[in-house]
Design a protein around this motif. Structure first.
Motif, PDB file in Angstrom:
ATOM      1  N   ALA A  57       0.813  -1.215   0.000  1.00 56.62           N
ATOM      2  CA  ALA A  57       0.000   0.000   0.000  1.00 56.62           C
ATOM      3  C   ALA A  57       0.850   1.272   0.000  1.00 56.62           C
ATOM      4  O   ALA A  57       0.327   2.370  -0.235  1.00 56.62           O
ATOM      5  CB  ALA A  57      -0.925   0.007   1.225  1.00 56.62           C
ATOM      6  N   LEU A  58       2.152   1.139   0.225  1.00 53.55           N
ATOM      7  CA  LEU A  58       3.033   2.295   0.261  1.00 53.55           C
ATOM      8  C   LEU A  58       3.491   2.657  -1.149  1.00 53.55           C
ATOM      9  O   LEU A  58       3.449   1.812  -2.058  1.00 53.55           O
ATOM     10  CB  LEU A  58       4.251   2.004   1.142  1.00 53.55           C
ATOM     11  N   PRO A  59       3.923   3.910  -1.385  1.00 52.55           N
ATOM     12  CA  PRO A  59       4.423   4.300  -2.710  1.00 52.55           C
ATOM     13  C   PRO A  59       5.563   3.392  -3.168  1.00 52.55           C
ATOM     14  O   PRO A  59       6.498   3.146  -2.417  1.00 52.55           O
ATOM     15  CB  PRO A  59       4.913   5.740  -2.479  1.00 52.55           C
ATOM     16  N   GLY A  60       5.479   2.897  -4.374  1.00 58.77           N
ATOM     17  CA  GLY A  60       6.504   2.009  -4.903  1.00 58.77           C
ATOM     18  C   GLY A  60       6.257   0.552  -4.612  1.00 58.77           C
ATOM     19  O   GLY A  60       6.917  -0.321  -5.196  1.00 58.77           O
ATOM     20  N   GLY A  61       5.335   0.263  -3.696  1.00 58.97           N
ATOM     21  CA  GLY A  61       4.949  -1.105  -3.409  1.00 58.97           C
ATOM     22  C   GLY A  61       6.029  -1.942  -2.754  1.00 58.97           C
ATOM     23  O   GLY A  61       7.032  -1.431  -2.243  1.00 58.97           O
ATOM     24  N   VAL A  62       5.810  -3.248  -2.805  1.00 61.33           N
ATOM     25  CA  VAL A  62       6.717  -4.192  -2.147  1.00 61.33           C
ATOM     26  C   VAL A  62       8.120  -4.119  -2.739  1.00 61.33           C
ATOM     27  O   VAL A  62       9.115  -4.224  -2.009  1.00 61.33           O
ATOM     28  CB  VAL A  62       6.165  -5.631  -2.266  1.00 61.33           C
ATOM     29  N   ALA A  63       8.219  -3.922  -4.050  1.00 60.79           N
ATOM     30  CA  ALA A  63       9.533  -3.900  -4.709  1.00 60.79           C
ATOM     31  C   ALA A  63      10.419  -2.812  -4.122  1.00 60.79           C
ATOM     32  O   ALA A  63      11.621  -3.028  -3.900  1.00 60.79           O
ATOM     33  CB  ALA A  63       9.366  -3.705  -6.208  1.00 60.79           C
ATOM     34  N   ARG A  64       9.846  -1.618  -3.869  1.00 63.11           N
ATOM     35  CA  ARG A  64      10.649  -0.532  -3.310  1.00 63.11           C
ATOM     36  C   ARG A  64      10.970  -0.790  -1.847  1.00 63.11           C
ATOM     37  O   ARG A  64      12.106  -0.619  -1.402  1.00 63.11           O
ATOM     38  CB  ARG A  64       9.903   0.801  -3.439  1.00 63.11           C
ATOM     39  N   VAL A  65       9.962  -1.202  -1.068  1.00 64.99           N
ATOM     40  CA  VAL A  65      10.157  -1.379   0.371  1.00 64.99           C
ATOM     41  C   VAL A  65      11.173  -2.483   0.653  1.00 64.99           C
ATOM     42  O   VAL A  65      11.998  -2.366   1.560  1.00 64.99           O
ATOM     43  CB  VAL A  65       8.812  -1.700   1.061  1.00 64.99           C
ATOM     44  N   ALA A  66      11.139  -3.560  -0.130  1.00 65.57           N
ATOM     45  CA  ALA A  66      12.019  -4.705   0.122  1.00 65.57           C
ATOM     46  C   ALA A  66      13.449  -4.468  -0.340  1.00 65.57           C
ATOM     47  O   ALA A  66      14.352  -5.223   0.037  1.00 65.57           O
ATOM     48  CB  ALA A  66      11.465  -5.946  -0.574  1.00 65.57           C
ATOM     49  N   ARG A  67      13.687  -3.419  -1.117  1.00 61.71           N
ATOM     50  CA  ARG A  67      15.028  -3.177  -1.663  1.00 61.71           C
ATOM     51  C   ARG A  67      16.007  -2.830  -0.528  1.00 61.71           C
ATOM     52  O   ARG A  67      15.763  -1.936   0.275  1.00 61.71           O
ATOM     53  CB  ARG A  67      14.981  -2.056  -2.681  1.00 61.71           C
ATOM     54  N   THR A  68      17.110  -3.555  -0.452  1.00 60.88           N
ATOM     55  CA  THR A  68      18.105  -3.325   0.599  1.00 60.88           C
ATOM     56  C   THR A  68      19.503  -3.603   0.076  1.00 60.88           C
ATOM     57  O   THR A  68      19.695  -4.453  -0.806  1.00 60.88           O
ATOM     58  CB  THR A  68      17.832  -4.228   1.824  1.00 60.88           C
ATOM     59  N   ARG A  69      20.476  -2.897   0.618  1.00 61.39           N
ATOM     60  CA  ARG A  69      21.876  -3.130   0.273  1.00 61.39           C
ATOM     61  C   ARG A  69      22.525  -4.137   1.220  1.00 61.39           C
ATOM     62  O   ARG A  69      23.684  -4.499   1.043  1.00 61.39           O
ATOM     63  CB  ARG A  69      22.652  -1.808   0.335  1.00 61.39           C
ATOM     64  N   GLN A  70      21.798  -4.552   2.229  1.00 63.86           N
ATOM     65  CA  GLN A  70      22.363  -5.444   3.239  1.00 63.86           C
ATOM     66  C   GLN A  70      21.390  -6.604   3.532  1.00 63.86           C
ATOM     67  O   GLN A  70      20.873  -6.717   4.639  1.00 63.86           O
ATOM     68  CB  GLN A  70      22.678  -4.653   4.515  1.00 63.86           C
ATOM     69  N   PRO A  71      21.129  -7.441   2.546  1.00 65.97           N
ATOM     70  CA  PRO A  71      20.136  -8.508   2.714  1.00 65.97           C
ATOM     71  C   PRO A  71      20.488  -9.513   3.814  1.00 65.97           C
ATOM     72  O   PRO A  71      19.605  -9.983   4.531  1.00 65.97           O
ATOM     73  CB  PRO A  71      20.089  -9.182   1.336  1.00 65.97           C
ATOM     74  N   LEU A  72      21.772  -9.853   3.942  1.00 66.23           N
ATOM     75  CA  LEU A  72      22.151 -10.815   4.975  1.00 66.23           C
ATOM     76  C   LEU A  72      21.883 -10.278   6.371  1.00 66.23           C
ATOM     77  O   LEU A  72      21.409 -11.015   7.251  1.00 66.23           O
ATOM     78  CB  LEU A  72      23.632 -11.198   4.828  1.00 66.23           C
ATOM     79  N   LEU A  73      22.158  -9.000   6.576  1.00 64.49           N
ATOM     80  CA  LEU A  73      21.881  -8.376   7.867  1.00 64.49           C
ATOM     81  C   LEU A  73      20.383  -8.366   8.138  1.00 64.49           C
ATOM     82  O   LEU A  73      19.942  -8.707   9.254  1.00 64.49           O
ATOM     83  CB  LEU A  73      22.435  -6.949   7.895  1.00 64.49           C
TER      84      LEU A  73
END
Length: 296
Positions: A57-73
């Motif tokens: 429901a947020l701007p950019g959707g799940v694709a934007r919110v889930a984007r991270t430079r530190q996935p392992l963390l």
């Protein structure tokens, strides 16, 4: 940007702590009848669904919110929190709500103690004294040497240490990722991790009443996270955070009135010492942060 409203934020945080205390009571009841992993796994499925729906429901959707430079963390944080919840629920079944909460409130002291080696933050002598005093409170609750020491008394202390590490990793993640991103990974990574283990210990709810309690646990979990987010949106963390300690009072009240637990004087004294030391460390951290902001 949301307008600041400290009074409303404090009210929301008090409501949040009541919700979380009620969750703990429901978890204690269900975990005494069913496997802990089953209870936590179903709760996490609903939590993950809530997180994904909110992100969509947020701007950019799940694709934007889930984007991270530190996935392992981020994955590590989510898995750690899921494991901590399992440990804490086990603590509820072994010790009850009163003693478990009394020990668990030591987690801000552990955060302060580990913030130096983990985050490279400076911890002054005043906070080190408060940390030491707080752990005296923990010893008063555990009372080693004054009774037959029960190993299960260390379970909520382990949960406190795990939650403290989770909090520190969250602060580290915040240096690169938004709160929305961290919240997303908390729910999704935790749900995936526990789903890899939980099905091997699956126990279906045996009564309609227990399914109702499980549904209440799931709904209140989502509601509690939502009200907590709103509370921190309406005021600075330094204003809101001290009121999170009310979960101890609400949890103890549920333990005494619903489960017939007894508040022994060493537990009350130790919890008061831990609470005072924890509030002092929060205050000192706020003072140090303000001084650093003025120098910038």
């Amino acid at each position: 940007m949301t307008a600041q409203n400290p009074r409303a934020a404090i009210g929301l945080m008090l409501f949040t702590t009541f919700i979380f205390a009620a969750q703990d009571g429901i978890s204690r009841h269900l975990a005494s009848e069913y496997n802990v992993l089953t209870v936590v796994m179903i709760r996490y499925w609903f939590f993950a669904a809530f997180v994904i729906a909110r992100s969509a429901a947020l701007p950019g959707g799940v694709a934007r919110v889930a984007r991270t430079r530190q996935p392992l963390l981020q994955i590590g944080r989510g898995v750690l929190l899921a494991a901590e919840i399992c440990v804490m629920v086990v603590g509820f079944t072994l010790l009850g709500l009163v003693e478990s909460h009394a020990v668990f409130i030591a987690h801000p002291l552990i955060v302060a103690a580990l913030s130096g080696p983990v985050l490279g933050e400076r911890v002054g002598w005043r906070r080190w004294v408060a940390i030491g005093v707080g752990f005296v409170g923990v010893l008063i609750i555990l009372r080693p040497g004054f009774r037959v020491f029960a190993p299960e008394a260390l379970v909520p202390l382990l949960a406190a240490a795990m939650f403290a590490l989770y909090a520190l990793l969250t602060r580290h993640a915040a240096r690169s990722d938004s709160a929305e991103t961290s919240f997303f990974w908390t729910g999704v990574a935790g749900a995936v991790a526990i789903s890899l283990v939980g099905p091997f210990f699956w126990e279906p709810m045996r009564t309609a009443a227990d399914w109702a309690w499980m549904a209440t646990l799931c709904v209140t979990g989502a509601l509690g996270h939502f009200t907590m987010i709103k509370a921190y949106d309406l005021a600075e963390a330094s204003i809101v955070q001290p009121f999170a300690y009310f979960q101890l009072a609400f949890g103890a009240a549920i333990g005494i009135t619903v489960f017939g637990e007894v508040l022994e004087w060493p537990v009350a004294l130790g919890a008061a010492i831990i609470l005072g030391a924890g509030l002092f460390t929060l205050w000192r951290a706020h003072v140090v942060a303000r001084r650093s902001a003025r120098r910038v």
